[in-house]
Design a protein around this motif. Structure first.
Motif, PDB file in Angstrom:
ATOM      1  N   ASP A  56       0.856  -1.190   0.000  1.00  0.00           N
ATOM      2  CA  ASP A  56       0.000   0.000   0.000  1.00  0.00           C
ATOM      3  C   ASP A  56       0.894   1.242   0.000  1.00  0.00           C
ATOM      4  OD1 ASP A  56      -1.624   2.206   0.666  1.00  0.00           O
ATOM      5  OD2 ASP A  56      -3.040   0.917   1.743  1.00  0.00           O
ATOM      6  N   ARG A  57       1.090   1.813  -1.187  1.00  0.00           N
ATOM      7  CA  ARG A  57       2.037   2.924  -1.325  1.00  0.00           C
ATOM      8  C   ARG A  57       1.613   4.148  -0.525  1.00  0.00           C
ATOM      9  NH1 ARG A  57       6.328   3.508  -4.548  1.00  0.00           N
ATOM     10  NH2 ARG A  57       7.138   5.618  -4.740  1.00  0.00           N
ATOM     11  N   GLY A  58       0.324   4.441  -0.495  1.00  0.00           N
ATOM     12  CA  GLY A  58      -0.162   5.593   0.264  1.00  0.00           C
ATOM     13  C   GLY A  58       0.175   5.484   1.736  1.00  0.00           C
ATOM     14  N   LYS A  59      -0.092   4.310   2.324  1.00  0.00           N
ATOM     15  CA  LYS A  59       0.226   4.102   3.741  1.00  0.00           C
ATOM     16  C   LYS A  59       1.729   4.160   3.970  1.00  0.00           C
ATOM     17  CE  LYS A  59      -3.670   1.257   5.217  1.00  0.00           C
ATOM     18  NZ  LYS A  59      -4.085  -0.087   5.618  1.00  0.00           N
ATOM     19  N   ALA A  60       2.480   3.536   3.064  1.00  0.00           N
ATOM     20  CA  ALA A  60       3.937   3.515   3.202  1.00  0.00           C
ATOM     21  C   ALA A  60       4.498   4.934   3.177  1.00  0.00           C
ATOM     22  CB  ALA A  60       4.563   2.668   2.105  1.00  0.00           C
ATOM     23  N   GLU A  61       4.002   5.759   2.256  1.00  0.00           N
ATOM     24  CA  GLU A  61       4.476   7.146   2.169  1.00  0.00           C
ATOM     25  C   GLU A  61       4.077   7.941   3.407  1.00  0.00           C
ATOM     26  OE1 GLU A  61       2.909   8.478  -1.577  1.00  0.00           O
ATOM     27  OE2 GLU A  61       4.621   7.690  -2.699  1.00  0.00           O
ATOM     28  N   ASP A  62       2.879   7.688   3.937  1.00  0.00           N
ATOM     29  CA  ASP A  62       2.453   8.359   5.168  1.00  0.00           C
ATOM     30  C   ASP A  62       3.392   8.027   6.326  1.00  0.00           C
ATOM     31  OD1 ASP A  62       0.317   9.524   3.894  1.00  0.00           O
ATOM     32  OD2 ASP A  62      -1.193   8.133   4.704  1.00  0.00           O
ATOM     33  N   ILE A  63       3.775   6.760   6.421  1.00  0.00           N
ATOM     34  CA  ILE A  63       4.663   6.334   7.510  1.00  0.00           C
ATOM     35  C   ILE A  63       6.038   6.984   7.360  1.00  0.00           C
ATOM     36  CG2 ILE A  63       5.885   4.347   8.499  1.00  0.00           C
ATOM     37  CD1 ILE A  63       3.342   2.684   7.741  1.00  0.00           C
ATOM     38  N   VAL A  64       6.551   7.031   6.131  1.00  0.00           N
ATOM     39  CA  VAL A  64       7.855   7.668   5.899  1.00  0.00           C
ATOM     40  C   VAL A  64       7.791   9.149   6.253  1.00  0.00           C
ATOM     41  CG1 VAL A  64       9.552   8.312   4.140  1.00  0.00           C
ATOM     42  CG2 VAL A  64       8.595   5.999   4.161  1.00  0.00           C
ATOM     43  N   GLN A  65       6.716   9.824   5.842  1.00  0.00           N
ATOM     44  CA  GLN A  65       6.600  11.253   6.140  1.00  0.00           C
ATOM     45  C   GLN A  65       6.501  11.486   7.649  1.00  0.00           C
ATOM     46  OE1 GLN A  65       3.888  13.440   3.757  1.00  0.00           O
ATOM     47  NE2 GLN A  65       4.274  15.347   4.810  1.00  0.00           N
ATOM     48  N   GLU A  66       5.724  10.653   8.342  1.00  0.00           N
ATOM     49  CA  GLU A  66       5.610  10.803   9.793  1.00  0.00           C
ATOM     50  C   GLU A  66       6.943  10.517  10.482  1.00  0.00           C
ATOM     51  OE1 GLU A  66       2.750   9.269  13.434  1.00  0.00           O
ATOM     52  OE2 GLU A  66       2.105   8.944  11.367  1.00  0.00           O
ATOM     53  N   THR A  67       7.707   9.568   9.938  1.00  0.00           N
ATOM     54  CA  THR A  67       9.033   9.265  10.485  1.00  0.00           C
ATOM     55  C   THR A  67       9.954  10.475  10.356  1.00  0.00           C
ATOM     56  OG1 THR A  67       8.776   6.931   9.894  1.00  0.00           O
ATOM     57  CG2 THR A  67      11.015   7.713  10.297  1.00  0.00           C
ATOM     58  N   LEU A  68       9.938  11.108   9.186  1.00  0.00           N
ATOM     59  CA  LEU A  68      10.776  12.289   8.978  1.00  0.00           C
ATOM     60  C   LEU A  68      10.307  13.471   9.832  1.00  0.00           C
ATOM     61  CD1 LEU A  68      11.344  11.990   5.147  1.00  0.00           C
ATOM     62  CD2 LEU A  68      13.019  11.616   6.953  1.00  0.00           C
ATOM     63  N   LEU A  69       9.011  13.564  10.064  1.00  0.00           N
ATOM     64  CA  LEU A  69       8.505  14.606  10.955  1.00  0.00           C
ATOM     65  C   LEU A  69       9.062  14.407  12.362  1.00  0.00           C
ATOM     66  CD1 LEU A  69       6.634  17.010  11.575  1.00  0.00           C
ATOM     67  CD2 LEU A  69       4.805  15.341  11.995  1.00  0.00           C
ATOM     68  N   ARG A  70       9.087  13.154  12.809  1.00  0.00           N
ATOM     69  CA  ARG A  70       9.632  12.883  14.146  1.00  0.00           C
ATOM     70  C   ARG A  70      11.128  13.157  14.199  1.00  0.00           C
ATOM     71  NH1 ARG A  70       6.198   7.839  16.596  1.00  0.00           N
ATOM     72  NH2 ARG A  70       4.161   8.624  15.955  1.00  0.00           N
ATOM     73  N   ALA A  71      11.828  12.869  13.122  1.00  0.00           N
ATOM     74  CA  ALA A  71      13.255  13.215  13.071  1.00  0.00           C
ATOM     75  C   ALA A  71      13.433  14.719  13.161  1.00  0.00           C
ATOM     76  CB  ALA A  71      13.876  12.678  11.780  1.00  0.00           C
ATOM     77  N   TRP A  72      12.591  15.460  12.451  1.00  0.00           N
ATOM     78  CA  TRP A  72      12.648  16.921  12.482  1.00  0.00           C
ATOM     79  C   TRP A  72      12.405  17.445  13.894  1.00  0.00           C
ATOM     80  CZ3 TRP A  72       8.376  20.432  13.061  1.00  0.00           C
ATOM     81  CH2 TRP A  72       8.715  21.774  12.845  1.00  0.00           C
ATOM     82  N   GLN A  73      11.499  16.778  14.626  1.00  0.00           N
ATOM     83  CA  GLN A  73      11.160  17.200  15.979  1.00  0.00           C
ATOM     84  C   GLN A  73      12.173  16.738  17.016  1.00  0.00           C
ATOM     85  OE1 GLN A  73       7.271  15.380  16.096  1.00  0.00           O
ATOM     86  NE2 GLN A  73       6.234  17.316  15.657  1.00  0.00           N
ATOM     87  N   ASN A  74      13.070  15.821  16.655  1.00  0.00           N
ATOM     88  CA  ASN A  74      14.039  15.249  17.605  1.00  0.00           C
ATOM     89  C   ASN A  74      15.466  15.383  17.085  1.00  0.00           C
ATOM     90  OD1 ASN A  74      12.333  13.804  19.776  1.00  0.00           O
ATOM     91  ND2 ASN A  74      11.368  13.240  17.853  1.00  0.00           N
ATOM     92  N   PRO A  75      15.975  16.598  16.981  1.00  0.00           N
ATOM     93  CA  PRO A  75      17.326  16.768  16.425  1.00  0.00           C
ATOM     94  C   PRO A  75      18.401  16.059  17.240  1.00  0.00           C
ATOM     95  CG  PRO A  75      16.537  18.821  17.423  1.00  0.00           C
ATOM     96  CD  PRO A  75      15.378  17.877  17.394  1.00  0.00           C
ATOM     97  N   ALA A  76      18.174  15.856  18.537  1.00  0.00           N
ATOM     98  CA  ALA A  76      19.184  15.189  19.373  1.00  0.00           C
ATOM     99  C   ALA A  76      19.421  13.750  18.915  1.00  0.00           C
ATOM    100  CB  ALA A  76      18.751  15.213  20.840  1.00  0.00           C
ATOM    101  N   ALA A  77      18.401  13.125  18.341  1.00  0.00           N
ATOM    102  CA  ALA A  77      18.550  11.744  17.883  1.00  0.00           C
ATOM    103  C   ALA A  77      19.461  11.648  16.658  1.00  0.00           C
ATOM    104  CB  ALA A  77      17.182  11.142  17.558  1.00  0.00           C
ATOM    105  N   MET A  78      19.696  12.775  15.997  1.00  0.00           N
ATOM    106  CA  MET A  78      20.531  12.800  14.801  1.00  0.00           C
ATOM    107  C   MET A  78      21.939  13.322  15.105  1.00  0.00           C
ATOM    108  SD  MET A  78      18.213  11.848  12.617  1.00  0.00           S
ATOM    109  CE  MET A  78      17.051  11.130  13.772  1.00  0.00           C
ATOM    110  N   HIS A  79      22.333  13.283  16.377  1.00  0.00           N
ATOM    111  CA  HIS A  79      23.589  13.926  16.784  1.00  0.00           C
ATOM    112  C   HIS A  79      24.816  13.361  16.080  1.00  0.00           C
ATOM    113  CE1 HIS A  79      23.575  10.361  19.367  1.00  0.00           C
ATOM    114  NE2 HIS A  79      24.868  10.536  19.512  1.00  0.00           N
ATOM    115  N   ARG A  80      24.762  12.126  15.623  1.00  0.00           N
ATOM    116  CA  ARG A  80      25.927  11.543  14.953  1.00  0.00           C
ATOM    117  C   ARG A  80      25.976  11.888  13.470  1.00  0.00           C
ATOM    118  NH1 ARG A  80      26.192   5.553  15.532  1.00  0.00           N
ATOM    119  NH2 ARG A  80      28.324   5.846  14.846  1.00  0.00           N
ATOM    120  N   GLY A  81      24.925  12.499  12.959  1.00  0.00           N
ATOM    121  CA  GLY A  81      24.884  12.876  11.551  1.00  0.00           C
ATOM    122  C   GLY A  81      23.893  12.034  10.772  1.00  0.00           C
ATOM    123  N   PRO A  82      23.392  12.566   9.659  1.00  0.00           N
ATOM    124  CA  PRO A  82      22.374  11.864   8.875  1.00  0.00           C
ATOM    125  C   PRO A  82      22.795  10.470   8.425  1.00  0.00           C
ATOM    126  CG  PRO A  82      22.645  14.113   8.081  1.00  0.00           C
ATOM    127  CD  PRO A  82      23.733  13.868   9.089  1.00  0.00           C
TER     128      PRO A  82
END
Length: 198
Positions: A56-82
């Motif tokens: 289900d591409r629509g659901k898959a894309e929604d999950i990816v977008q929500e994942t990136l939103l959470r990354a955007w909201q949690n910069p500390a989790a990306m402290h080692r780099g993308p």
């Protein structure tokens, strides 16, 4: 796929006396880093989520977008780099997919009046692969002598005495290393999104 970084900024707080100073915005990931996360990991995440959502591409894309939103909201989790963020992103995406599945199951249950036991036997080996990958990435950040004790004691299921023999150290050293290894592992797991912070 773009996330509007200005959507949550500049909000104000109010009290009984009316508007007050603008609330300090939560730190967020900068747009360049977010774009780099998507460039490096977006395709892998989408392919994985297509498998999880049965194509289900629509659901898959929604999950990816929500994942990136959470990354955007949690910069500390990306402290080692993308480039080092894939385990964290996959963990978050997996949890979002599980949440979506549970919501869908709850809605279906309301309509069909099914019991939770109807879905209890579902086994997804993909989850085990992701958990193992996430744990390996987290363990790699430990000092070798701490990692060795955790592997022998908790993953191989050996006793303290057996671990002491295997590693050639006293039992007291095994106990001490285990204590400090577990304590060191907790913040690493939090940074990888594998346990809740705090």
């Amino acid at each position: 796929m773009a996330i509007d970084a200005t959507a949550h900024a500049g909000t104000t707080t109010e009290d009984a006396g009316g508007p007050v100073a603008p609330a300090a915005p939560r730190p967020t990931l900068d747009q360049d880093t977010l774009a780099e996360l998507y460039r490096l990991h977006g395709g892998y995440l989408l392919r994985a989520m297509l498998r999880v959502t049965s194509g289900d591409r629509g659901k898959a894309e929604d999950i990816v977008q929500e994942t990136l939103l959470r990354a955007w909201q949690n910069p500390a989790a990306m402290h080692r780099g993308p480039e080092y963020s894939r385990p964290w992103l996959f963990t978050v995406a997996r949890r979002i997919a599980i949440d979506h599945y549970r919501m869908q199951t709850a809605r279906a249950q309301e309509v069909a009046d099914e019991s939770p036991e109807d879905h209890a036997g579902t086994h997804d080996p993909y989850d085990e692969v992701l958990v193992a990958r996430d744990m390996a990435a987290a363990m790699a950040e430990l000092q070798p002598h701490h990692r060795d004790v955790l592997v022998e004691l908790h993953m191989k299921g050996r006793s303290m005495a057996e671990v002491a023999r295997v590693l050639g150290v006293p039992v007291g050293t095994v106990k001490s290393r285990n204590f400090y290894a577990v304590r060191a592992l907790r913040p690493i797991l939090e940074a990888h999104g594998m346990v809740p912070a705090g």
